[in-house]
Design a protein around this motif. Structure first.
Motif, mmCIF file in Angstrom:
data_model
loop_
_atom_site.group_PDB
_atom_site.id
_atom_site.type_symbol
_atom_site.label_atom_id
_atom_site.label_comp_id
_atom_site.label_asym_id
_atom_site.label_seq_id
_atom_site.Cartn_x
_atom_site.Cartn_y
_atom_site.Cartn_z
ATOM 1 N N TYR A 29 0.809 -1.224 0.000
ATOM 2 C CA TYR A 29 0.000 0.000 0.000
ATOM 3 C C TYR A 29 0.834 1.263 0.000
ATOM 4 C CZ TYR A 29 -4.352 -2.457 0.062
ATOM 5 O OH TYR A 29 -5.409 -3.242 -0.311
ATOM 6 N N GLN A 30 2.040 1.198 0.550
ATOM 7 C CA GLN A 30 2.871 2.401 0.489
ATOM 8 C C GLN A 30 3.221 2.732 -0.950
ATOM 9 O OE1 GLN A 30 6.849 2.504 2.311
ATOM 10 N NE2 GLN A 30 6.180 4.387 3.302
ATOM 11 N N GLY A 31 3.450 1.719 -1.758
ATOM 12 C CA GLY A 31 3.709 1.964 -3.179
ATOM 13 C C GLY A 31 2.543 2.647 -3.864
ATOM 14 N N SER A 32 1.336 2.329 -3.427
ATOM 15 C CA SER A 32 0.136 2.947 -4.014
ATOM 16 C C SER A 32 -0.084 4.373 -3.520
ATOM 17 C CB SER A 32 -1.102 2.115 -3.664
ATOM 18 O OG SER A 32 -0.990 0.826 -4.176
ATOM 19 N N VAL A 33 0.282 4.636 -2.290
ATOM 20 C CA VAL A 33 0.008 5.934 -1.667
ATOM 21 C C VAL A 33 0.947 7.029 -2.173
ATOM 22 C CG1 VAL A 33 0.186 7.138 0.565
ATOM 23 C CG2 VAL A 33 -1.035 4.997 0.408
ATOM 24 N N CYS A 34 2.069 6.657 -2.725
ATOM 25 C CA CYS A 34 3.109 7.635 -3.055
ATOM 26 C C CYS A 34 2.671 8.744 -4.008
ATOM 27 C CB CYS A 34 4.342 6.929 -3.600
ATOM 28 S SG CYS A 34 5.250 6.058 -2.312
ATOM 29 N N GLY A 35 1.676 8.548 -4.819
ATOM 30 C CA GLY A 35 1.159 9.615 -5.668
ATOM 31 C C GLY A 35 2.080 10.045 -6.783
ATOM 32 N N ILE A 36 2.860 9.117 -7.309
ATOM 33 C CA ILE A 36 3.822 9.458 -8.358
ATOM 34 C C ILE A 36 3.121 10.008 -9.600
ATOM 35 C CG2 ILE A 36 5.447 8.420 -10.002
ATOM 36 C CD1 ILE A 36 6.505 6.742 -7.704
ATOM 37 N N ALA A 37 1.948 9.494 -9.899
ATOM 38 C CA ALA A 37 1.239 9.918 -11.114
ATOM 39 C C ALA A 37 0.921 11.408 -11.105
ATOM 40 C CB ALA A 37 -0.048 9.106 -11.260
ATOM 41 N N PHE A 38 0.852 12.007 -9.942
ATOM 42 C CA PHE A 38 0.466 13.418 -9.851
ATOM 43 C C PHE A 38 1.659 14.375 -9.805
ATOM 44 C CE2 PHE A 38 -3.035 10.994 -7.975
ATOM 45 C CZ PHE A 38 -4.045 11.384 -8.835
ATOM 46 N N LEU A 39 2.877 13.848 -9.821
ATOM 47 C CA LEU A 39 4.050 14.727 -9.763
ATOM 48 C C LEU A 39 4.097 15.680 -10.948
ATOM 49 C CD1 LEU A 39 6.851 12.291 -8.548
ATOM 50 C CD2 LEU A 39 5.972 14.279 -7.324
ATOM 51 N N SER A 40 3.821 15.174 -12.126
ATOM 52 C CA SER A 40 3.905 16.002 -13.324
ATOM 53 C C SER A 40 2.840 17.095 -13.316
ATOM 54 C CB SER A 40 3.755 15.127 -14.566
ATOM 55 O OG SER A 40 3.892 15.921 -15.722
ATOM 56 N N LYS A 41 1.641 16.749 -12.894
ATOM 57 C CA LYS A 41 0.534 17.715 -12.888
ATOM 58 C C LYS A 41 0.786 18.866 -11.916
ATOM 59 C CE LYS A 41 -2.786 14.233 -14.195
ATOM 60 N NZ LYS A 41 -3.876 13.388 -13.798
ATOM 61 N N THR A 42 1.557 18.587 -10.879
ATOM 62 C CA THR A 42 1.820 19.618 -9.872
ATOM 63 C C THR A 42 3.233 20.183 -9.989
ATOM 64 O OG1 THR A 42 2.598 18.012 -8.245
ATOM 65 C CG2 THR A 42 0.232 18.535 -8.249
ATOM 66 N N ASN A 43 3.959 19.757 -11.034
ATOM 67 C CA ASN A 43 5.340 20.185 -11.256
ATOM 68 C C ASN A 43 6.242 19.816 -10.075
ATOM 69 O OD1 ASN A 43 7.239 21.191 -12.979
ATOM 70 N ND2 ASN A 43 6.952 23.324 -12.370
ATOM 71 N N GLY A 44 5.949 18.694 -9.432
ATOM 72 C CA GLY A 44 6.772 18.201 -8.333
ATOM 73 C C GLY A 44 6.421 18.752 -6.968
ATOM 74 N N ARG A 45 5.479 19.666 -6.906
ATOM 75 C CA ARG A 45 5.141 20.291 -5.621
ATOM 76 C C ARG A 45 4.437 19.337 -4.662
ATOM 77 N NH1 ARG A 45 3.755 24.233 -9.315
ATOM 78 N NH2 ARG A 45 1.554 23.738 -9.057
ATOM 79 N N ILE A 46 3.975 18.217 -5.159
ATOM 80 C CA ILE A 46 3.250 17.267 -4.313
ATOM 81 C C ILE A 46 4.200 16.305 -3.578
ATOM 82 C CG2 ILE A 46 2.892 15.476 -6.048
ATOM 83 C CD1 ILE A 46 0.024 15.227 -4.982
ATOM 84 N N LEU A 47 5.494 16.401 -3.829
ATOM 85 C CA LEU A 47 6.467 15.473 -3.241
ATOM 86 C C LEU A 47 6.362 15.421 -1.722
ATOM 87 C CD1 LEU A 47 8.873 13.524 -3.599
ATOM 88 C CD2 LEU A 47 10.358 15.517 -3.353
ATOM 89 N N THR A 48 6.359 16.561 -1.066
ATOM 90 C CA THR A 48 6.295 16.589 0.395
ATOM 91 C C THR A 48 5.008 15.959 0.906
ATOM 92 O OG1 THR A 48 7.621 18.598 0.394
ATOM 93 C CG2 THR A 48 6.453 18.071 2.425
ATOM 94 N N ASN A 49 3.903 16.263 0.261
ATOM 95 C CA ASN A 49 2.632 15.662 0.673
ATOM 96 C C ASN A 49 2.630 14.154 0.440
ATOM 97 O OD1 ASN A 49 1.610 18.181 1.372
ATOM 98 N ND2 ASN A 49 0.768 18.541 -0.653
ATOM 99 N N SER A 50 3.216 13.709 -0.657
ATOM 100 C CA SER A 50 3.293 12.273 -0.943
ATOM 101 C C SER A 50 4.134 11.556 0.104
ATOM 102 C CB SER A 50 3.875 12.035 -2.330
ATOM 103 O OG SER A 50 3.019 12.517 -3.319
ATOM 104 N N ILE A 51 5.242 12.147 0.474
ATOM 105 C CA ILE A 51 6.097 11.535 1.498
ATOM 106 C C ILE A 51 5.365 11.504 2.829
ATOM 107 C CG2 ILE A 51 8.205 11.850 2.857
ATOM 108 C CD1 ILE A 51 9.568 12.830 0.287
ATOM 109 N N THR A 52 4.640 12.564 3.153
ATOM 110 C CA THR A 52 3.881 12.603 4.407
ATOM 111 C C THR A 52 2.861 11.474 4.459
ATOM 112 O OG1 THR A 52 4.161 14.989 4.550
ATOM 113 C CG2 THR A 52 2.392 14.019 5.869
ATOM 114 N N LEU A 53 2.133 11.274 3.392
ATOM 115 C CA LEU A 53 1.147 10.183 3.352
ATOM 116 C C LEU A 53 1.833 8.819 3.409
ATOM 117 C CD1 LEU A 53 -1.316 11.620 0.707
ATOM 118 C CD2 LEU A 53 -1.666 11.451 3.189
ATOM 119 N N ALA A 54 2.973 8.694 2.751
ATOM 120 C CA ALA A 54 3.713 7.432 2.776
ATOM 121 C C ALA A 54 4.235 7.123 4.180
ATOM 122 C CB ALA A 54 4.860 7.476 1.774
#
Length: 157
Positions: free
Chosen positions: A108-133
């Motif tokens: 499930y951590q692999g699913s939560v990472c939100g990699i698919a949304f990195l491009s749409k947010t220009n990488g700004r979602i990285l911190t939020n993805s790590i927090t959820l992971a």
């Protein structure tokens, strides 16, 4: 053929390791496959994809720690007991519990990472993805801690 308690305990340690390996590889595969798709569209996200896709790997270290503790500490303690009946199956059960925690949290951590949304947010979602992971990572850490506590409660460490 009767299986002795030390053998059952060793099996518990190897089952814990197997769960960690399965969870890590599956979680990294889920995150990595999303990362490959993203990198084909936006190669600038390489660093972010590597960071997020590698997060599930921690289960390998947690599960390896459990296996080493069981083999080096628990099994000799069981072998030194005059009547070790029941301890082997208890350690097998504890190892199975750890295996499930490591496997499911890794997947499930692999699913939560939100990699698919990195491009749409220009990488700004990285911190939020790590927090959820990290929330999912807590399940694996608790699996490690509860395993050590359970082995201590049985006075095997």
């Amino acid at each position: 053929m009767i299986i002795d308690s030390a053998s059952l305990a060793t099996l518990g340690g190897t089952i814990a390791l197997a769960g960690g390996l399965i969870g890590s590889s599956w979680g990294m595969a889920v995150a990595g496959s999303a990362g490959v798709a993203l990198l084909s569209q936006d190669p600038k996200q390489r660093k972010n994809v590597i960071i997020l896709a590698s997060l599930p790997m921690s289960r390998v270290f947690y599960s390896f720690t459990i296996m080493i503790l069981i083999i080096t500490t628990v099994v000799p303690t069981i072998n030194a007991m005059p009547e070790p009946d029941g301890y082997g199956i208890a350690v097998l059960s504890i190892g199975s519990m750890a295996s499930i925690a490591f496997a499911i949290s890794g997947i499930y951590q692999g699913s939560v990472c939100g990699i698919a949304f990195l491009s749409k947010t220009n990488g700004r979602i990285l911190t939020n993805s790590i927090t959820l992971a990290v929330f999912v990572e807590l399940v694996a850490v608790l699996g490690l801690v509860f395993t050590i506590i359970a082995l201590n409660i049985l006075k095997l460490m």
